[in-house]
Design an enzyme around this catalytic site. Sequence first.
Site, PDB file in Angstrom:
ATOM      1  N   ALA A   1       0.867  -1.174   0.000  1.00  0.00           N
ATOM      2  CA  ALA A   1       0.000   0.000   0.000  1.00  0.00           C
ATOM      3  C   ALA A   1       0.903   1.223   0.000  1.00  0.00           C
ATOM      4  CB  ALA A   1      -0.878  -0.021   1.244  1.00  0.00           C
TER       5      ALA A   1
ATOM      6  N   GLY B   1       0.806  -4.950   0.982  1.00  0.00           N
ATOM      7  CA  GLY B   1      -0.405  -5.014   0.159  1.00  0.00           C
ATOM      8  C   GLY B   1      -0.145  -5.678  -1.187  1.00  0.00           C
TER       9      GLY B   1
ATOM     10  N   GLU C   1      -0.383  -9.259  -0.495  1.00  0.00           N
ATOM     11  CA  GLU C   1      -1.805  -9.548  -0.229  1.00  0.00           C
ATOM     12  C   GLU C   1      -2.607  -9.547  -1.531  1.00  0.00           C
ATOM     13  OE1 GLU C   1      -1.732  -6.403   2.703  1.00  0.00           O
ATOM     14  OE2 GLU C   1      -2.440  -7.770   4.249  1.00  0.00           O
TER      15      GLU C   1
ATOM     16  N   GLU D   1       5.080  -4.925   6.988  1.00  0.00           N
ATOM     17  CA  GLU D   1       4.390  -3.828   7.683  1.00  0.00           C
ATOM     18  C   GLU D   1       4.921  -3.612   9.095  1.00  0.00           C
ATOM     19  OE1 GLU D   1       2.928  -6.284   5.991  1.00  0.00           O
ATOM     20  OE2 GLU D   1       1.257  -5.544   4.793  1.00  0.00           O
TER      21      GLU D   1
HETATM   22  N1  CAA Z   1       4.664   3.311  -0.565  1.00  0.00           N
HETATM   23  C1  CAA Z   1       5.073   4.480  -1.080  1.00  0.00           C
HETATM   24  N2  CAA Z   1       6.254   4.617  -1.745  1.00  0.00           N
HETATM   25  C2  CAA Z   1       7.010   3.522  -1.890  1.00  0.00           C
HETATM   26  C3  CAA Z   1       6.642   2.275  -1.365  1.00  0.00           C
HETATM   27  C4  CAA Z   1       5.386   2.188  -0.682  1.00  0.00           C
HETATM   28  N3  CAA Z   1       4.921   1.042  -0.191  1.00  0.00           N
HETATM   29  N4  CAA Z   1       7.607   1.373  -1.659  1.00  0.00           N
HETATM   30  C5  CAA Z   1       8.561   2.045  -2.355  1.00  0.00           C
HETATM   31  N5  CAA Z   1       8.205   3.342  -2.490  1.00  0.00           N
HETATM   32  C6  CAA Z   1       8.962   4.411  -3.159  1.00  0.00           C
HETATM   33  C7  CAA Z   1      10.134   4.896  -2.344  1.00  0.00           C
HETATM   34  O1  CAA Z   1       9.723   5.839  -1.372  1.00  0.00           O
HETATM   35  C8  CAA Z   1      11.015   5.476  -3.412  1.00  0.00           C
HETATM   36  O2  CAA Z   1      10.520   6.748  -3.756  1.00  0.00           O
HETATM   37  P1  CAA Z   1      11.553   7.988  -4.018  1.00  0.00           P
HETATM   38  O3  CAA Z   1      12.341   7.538  -5.228  1.00  0.00           O
HETATM   39  O4  CAA Z   1      10.659   9.139  -4.291  1.00  0.00           O
HETATM   40  O5  CAA Z   1      12.391   8.089  -2.788  1.00  0.00           O
HETATM   41  C9  CAA Z   1      10.775   4.562  -4.610  1.00  0.00           C
HETATM   42  O6  CAA Z   1       9.553   3.887  -4.339  1.00  0.00           O
HETATM   43  C10 CAA Z   1      11.854   3.516  -4.771  1.00  0.00           C
HETATM   44  O7  CAA Z   1      11.999   2.824  -3.542  1.00  0.00           O
HETATM   45  P2  CAA Z   1      13.400   2.679  -2.776  1.00  0.00           P
HETATM   46  O8  CAA Z   1      14.312   3.812  -3.101  1.00  0.00           O
HETATM   47  O9  CAA Z   1      13.087   2.445  -1.322  1.00  0.00           O
HETATM   48  O10 CAA Z   1      13.956   1.359  -3.477  1.00  0.00           O
HETATM   49  P3  CAA Z   1      14.927   0.250  -2.858  1.00  0.00           P
HETATM   50  O11 CAA Z   1      15.280  -0.635  -3.995  1.00  0.00           O
HETATM   51  O12 CAA Z   1      16.009   0.882  -2.067  1.00  0.00           O
HETATM   52  O13 CAA Z   1      14.007  -0.561  -1.799  1.00  0.00           O
HETATM   53  C11 CAA Z   1      12.014  -1.700  -1.088  1.00  0.00           C
HETATM   54  C12 CAA Z   1      12.911  -1.295  -2.270  1.00  0.00           C
HETATM   55  C13 CAA Z   1      12.752  -2.696  -0.201  1.00  0.00           C
HETATM   56  C14 CAA Z   1      10.757  -2.365  -1.677  1.00  0.00           C
HETATM   57  C15 CAA Z   1      11.627  -0.438  -0.263  1.00  0.00           C
HETATM   58  O14 CAA Z   1      11.132   0.542  -1.175  1.00  0.00           O
HETATM   59  C16 CAA Z   1      10.568  -0.684   0.763  1.00  0.00           C
HETATM   60  O15 CAA Z   1      10.867  -1.207   1.816  1.00  0.00           O
HETATM   61  N6  CAA Z   1       9.314  -0.281   0.483  1.00  0.00           N
HETATM   62  C17 CAA Z   1       8.215  -0.365   1.432  1.00  0.00           C
HETATM   63  C18 CAA Z   1       7.686  -1.776   1.556  1.00  0.00           C
HETATM   64  C19 CAA Z   1       6.590  -1.824   2.601  1.00  0.00           C
HETATM   65  O16 CAA Z   1       6.783  -1.509   3.754  1.00  0.00           O
HETATM   66  N7  CAA Z   1       5.370  -2.242   2.172  1.00  0.00           N
HETATM   67  C20 CAA Z   1       4.220  -2.341   3.047  1.00  0.00           C
HETATM   68  C21 CAA Z   1       3.395  -1.075   2.964  1.00  0.00           C
HETATM   69  S1  CAA Z   1       2.073  -1.012   4.149  1.00  0.00           S
HETATM   70  C22 CAA Z   1       0.889  -2.071   3.562  1.00  0.00           C
HETATM   71  O17 CAA Z   1       1.010  -2.654   2.487  1.00  0.00           O
HETATM   72  C23 CAA Z   1      -0.325  -2.245   4.440  1.00  0.00           C
HETATM   73  C24 CAA Z   1      -1.306  -3.284   3.986  1.00  0.00           C
HETATM   74  O18 CAA Z   1      -1.395  -4.383   4.537  1.00  0.00           O
HETATM   75  C25 CAA Z   1      -2.241  -3.015   2.896  1.00  0.00           C
END
Ligand code: CAA
Length: 256
Positions: free
Chosen positions: A64, A107, A110, A130
């Site tokens: 998400a 998400g 999921e 998460e």
């Molecule tokens: N939401 C918003 N933006 C996101 C995102 C997310 N879930 N995942 C990645 N992005 C964005 C980053 O902020 C980044 O944006 P900028 O270039 O503007 O800084 C861009 O995508 C590229 O990401 P990274 O620079 O972080 O790329 P990376 O290769 O270094 O890392 C990653 C990749 C490990 C996937 C890392 O991006 C990450 O940990 N993302 C979040 C994953 C996460 O926590 N997901 C769960 C979300 S909550 C949820 O899903 C609740 C639910 O149950 C529905």
Amino acid sequence: MSDEILTEVIDRIGVARINRPKVLNALNLATMEQLVEALERFDADPDIRCMLLTGNERAFAAGADITDMTDASMVDMVQRNQFARWERIKRIAKPIVAGVSGYALGGGCELMMHCDIVIASETARLGQPEINIGVMPGAGGTQRLTRAIGKAGAMDLVLTGRMISAREALAMGLVSRVVPAEHYYEEALKVCHELCTRSPIALRLAKESVLKAFETTLAEGLEYERKLFYMLFATDDQKEGMRAFLEKRQPVFAGR
Ligand code: CAA
């Protein structure tokens, strides 16, 4: 209408592609709304037999969209009721094949679990991270994951937030097949083409029956399955399928 979900129809396959590459296909509210609308449109179209849901090589979906939620209050989240959209995906009757490459996290994982057959690239990285951002799965991660892979694996992924490889996910029963990176989309499309040759009504009832296993006791599920099996004997497709077998030819299913 923006283009966060790209759609096309290939033969009788409805293809939906998540298209927010700059944020690794993070699923914001608008993207989810477009996705659900696209899947419902395909589901209602009599010319479409199944669907393919995919992202790009780097990400199926990294979860998400965190920017949507960072400053939200509990009341905001309750009123937004964002997961109501996900319930609509659960009601899609035609099979959905996921073509998963790169990240399928939170998400994204999921969403993948809402699909029926998952073809993963060997580059895929899956998980429910998460916990690392102070929350927990909210779109079925604690429930579908536990039913899919059991308590030990689900607790490991949900409580540590660690990512697993496609091979580990295959061993756990979280994905259906793992293929070389360059073939994941083609393989997922191939599975869809195969589904297009099957009886659409049998596919629909078979999907319904497998999903019933998540909701019910074994005895009730077996009873339900038996009734759906008998129902198929009211279709032309059952006659065609069995006669074609005896006549040593390929069946042609009309979906009646
Ligand atoms: N939401 C918003 N933006 C996101 C995102 C997310 N879930 N995942 C990645 N992005 C964005 C980053 O902020 C980044 O944006 P900028 O270039 O503007 O800084 C861009 O995508 C590229 O990401 P990274 O620079 O972080 O790329 P990376 O290769 O270094 O890392 C990653 C990749 C490990 C996937 C890392 O991006 C990450 O940990 N993302 C979040 C994953 C996460 O926590 N997901 C769960 C979300 S909550 C949820 O899903 C609740 C639910 O149950 C529905």
